[in-house]
Design a protein around this motif. Sequence first.
Motif, mmCIF file in Angstrom:
data_model
loop_
_atom_site.group_PDB
_atom_site.id
_atom_site.type_symbol
_atom_site.label_atom_id
_atom_site.label_comp_id
_atom_site.label_asym_id
_atom_site.label_seq_id
_atom_site.Cartn_x
_atom_site.Cartn_y
_atom_site.Cartn_z
ATOM 1 N N GLU A 40 33.250 31.060 35.444
ATOM 2 C CA GLU A 40 33.891 31.860 34.386
ATOM 3 C C GLU A 40 33.955 31.076 33.066
ATOM 4 O OE1 GLU A 40 34.778 35.164 34.742
ATOM 5 O OE2 GLU A 40 35.118 35.064 32.582
ATOM 6 N N ILE A 43 30.551 31.107 31.530
ATOM 7 C CA ILE A 43 30.248 32.400 30.903
ATOM 8 C C ILE A 43 30.952 32.508 29.543
ATOM 9 C CG2 ILE A 43 30.559 34.914 31.097
ATOM 10 C CD1 ILE A 43 30.322 34.550 34.165
ATOM 11 N N LEU A 73 42.458 33.722 30.555
ATOM 12 C CA LEU A 73 41.493 34.772 30.892
ATOM 13 C C LEU A 73 41.168 34.888 32.373
ATOM 14 C CD1 LEU A 73 38.951 34.235 27.986
ATOM 15 C CD2 LEU A 73 40.666 36.017 28.171
ATOM 16 N N MET B 29 24.118 31.115 35.992
ATOM 17 C CA MET B 29 25.525 31.411 35.661
ATOM 18 C C MET B 29 25.634 32.162 34.336
ATOM 19 S SD MET B 29 27.729 28.073 36.584
ATOM 20 C CE MET B 29 27.644 27.291 38.169
ATOM 21 N N LEU B 30 24.743 31.871 33.408
ATOM 22 C CA LEU B 30 24.806 32.488 32.081
ATOM 23 C C LEU B 30 24.622 33.998 32.148
ATOM 24 C CD1 LEU B 30 22.698 30.004 29.907
ATOM 25 C CD2 LEU B 30 25.029 29.790 30.693
ATOM 26 N N HIS B 31 23.954 34.449 33.201
ATOM 27 C CA HIS B 31 23.669 35.882 33.280
ATOM 28 C C HIS B 31 24.577 36.613 34.262
ATOM 29 C CE1 HIS B 31 20.312 34.939 30.755
ATOM 30 N NE2 HIS B 31 19.973 33.962 31.590
ATOM 31 N N LYS B 32 25.563 35.875 34.781
ATOM 32 C CA LYS B 32 26.538 36.519 35.679
ATOM 33 C C LYS B 32 27.566 37.260 34.836
ATOM 34 C CE LYS B 32 25.713 34.936 40.035
ATOM 35 N NZ LYS B 32 25.740 33.547 40.410
ATOM 36 N N LYS B 33 28.229 38.235 35.464
ATOM 37 C CA LYS B 33 29.228 39.012 34.723
ATOM 38 C C LYS B 33 30.571 38.315 34.736
ATOM 39 C CE LYS B 33 27.496 43.606 34.457
ATOM 40 N NZ LYS B 33 26.875 44.466 35.444
ATOM 41 N N SER B 34 31.229 38.381 33.601
ATOM 42 C CA SER B 34 32.557 37.780 33.500
ATOM 43 C C SER B 34 33.578 38.665 34.218
ATOM 44 C CB SER B 34 32.939 37.664 32.028
ATOM 45 O OG SER B 34 34.323 37.581 31.894
ATOM 46 N N SER B 35 34.600 38.015 34.801
ATOM 47 C CA SER B 35 35.660 38.818 35.427
ATOM 48 C C SER B 35 36.981 38.505 34.721
ATOM 49 C CB SER B 35 35.747 38.516 36.924
ATOM 50 O OG SER B 35 36.040 37.143 37.096
ATOM 51 N N SER B 36 36.881 38.239 33.412
ATOM 52 C CA SER B 36 38.085 37.836 32.694
ATOM 53 C C SER B 36 39.045 39.000 32.461
ATOM 54 C CB SER B 36 37.705 37.222 31.353
ATOM 55 O OG SER B 36 37.420 38.232 30.434
ATOM 56 N N ILE B 37 40.287 38.644 32.179
ATOM 57 C CA ILE B 37 41.317 39.641 31.909
ATOM 58 C C ILE B 37 40.933 40.499 30.709
ATOM 59 C CG2 ILE B 37 43.642 39.802 30.908
ATOM 60 C CD1 ILE B 37 44.542 37.737 32.859
ATOM 61 N N ALA B 38 40.366 39.864 29.668
ATOM 62 C CA ALA B 38 39.992 40.605 28.467
ATOM 63 C C ALA B 38 38.968 41.689 28.795
ATOM 64 C CB ALA B 38 39.427 39.652 27.425
ATOM 65 N N THR B 40 38.448 43.095 31.823
ATOM 66 C CA THR B 40 39.082 44.122 32.651
ATOM 67 C C THR B 40 39.902 45.059 31.777
ATOM 68 O OG1 THR B 40 39.253 42.432 34.346
ATOM 69 C CG2 THR B 40 40.479 44.441 34.739
#
Lengths: 164, 211
Positions: A40, A43, A73, B29-38, B40
């Motif tokens: 994370e 990213i 985050l 990793m650069l192309h993985k999706k973020s699961s951040s609070i922002a 969501t």
Amino acid sequence: MNKETEHSFVELLETHQNIIHKVCRLYTNNYDAHNDLFQEITIQLWKAYPKFRGDAKFSTWMYRVGLNTAITLYRKSKRSITTQDFEGVAFKISAEPYDDTEEQQLKVLYKAVHQLNDIEKALVFLYLEDKDYSEISETLGISEVNARVKMNRIKTKLKTILNP
Amino acid sequence: MEELELLKKDWNKDKPEHKKLAATDIYPMLHKKSSSIAKTLFYISIAELVFWILVSIIPYFTSDSYRKRVESIYTNDTFFTVLNILTYGIVLLFIYLLFKSHKAISVTDNAKKLMESILKTRKIIKYYVLYNLIIAGISIVAGTLVAINQNPELSNTVSHFSDKQKLLGCAIVLGVSIAFVLIIWLFYRLLYGLLLKRLNRNYNELKKLEV
């Protein structure tokens, strides 16, 4: 972003990856969660990379993005929740008597730092990384005086945890 | 403090914290999706916008009688036309505010500012939901009154009601509206409460430092 940018970013990250690992070490307590948070942060760094200006050091910039991801985050993924964490091991450590050997002291100290809250951990992390109070206050968005006061309180808190 | 200095010495020893990742490990990793609070929160706000817009337009497209009734009201009455424009204006304003506040969330801000930006976005969604709930509540009550007025059979039945029965009827309509609004409100409290629990805790901790 083009291949060249991607390449230079990966190169920088590869060199400075230990900063992210240290953040993960402080904020997670198992291998999967560590990897999850590492991903994370990577990213977030990559997304923010176009805004990175060369006038700041890449490593300094990493501290901010890394900590922001960890304390604001990051959402624990299902993967990291289902895995058994290190609590059992940590509990065993705390149950052992606190003796003077350096290794034992360190074990107990790491365990004590893990018991701090997220903001306290951020302060300790920056302190351990030898950041001055002006950088600590800028990273967290608090005044320098308050950063100092809080750091002193954390030291006292750690003392209490170590010598109950 | 002696102990913390001991920790500092160990912390800064040049030892790998973790298995050192190679560039080939980092690229994917650069192309993985973020699961951040922002992120969501962004998805939730989009879902929120779409949901409430659909709630207001679906009856118009699925029910012929509803459409005819709405069209007759709007062509005949300036008040309802103004109301309609105002409603869509408010939705557009919320869309603008949401996108603006989402754009303001920056991971390179200091921790406190980042938290404030996220909480501001959450507040805008909260007001949007609150606005829709109030409108939904008013619509239930107004819809029932209009139905009674325009349906001769229903108004005939109601006119035979005693005062006590009328009062009971009002209480039921009002009770149902309040229960409906409350259930949805509680759902949101739970949703955002769980999502932002940690962020709120950390924000309060930072705020406490400044007192």
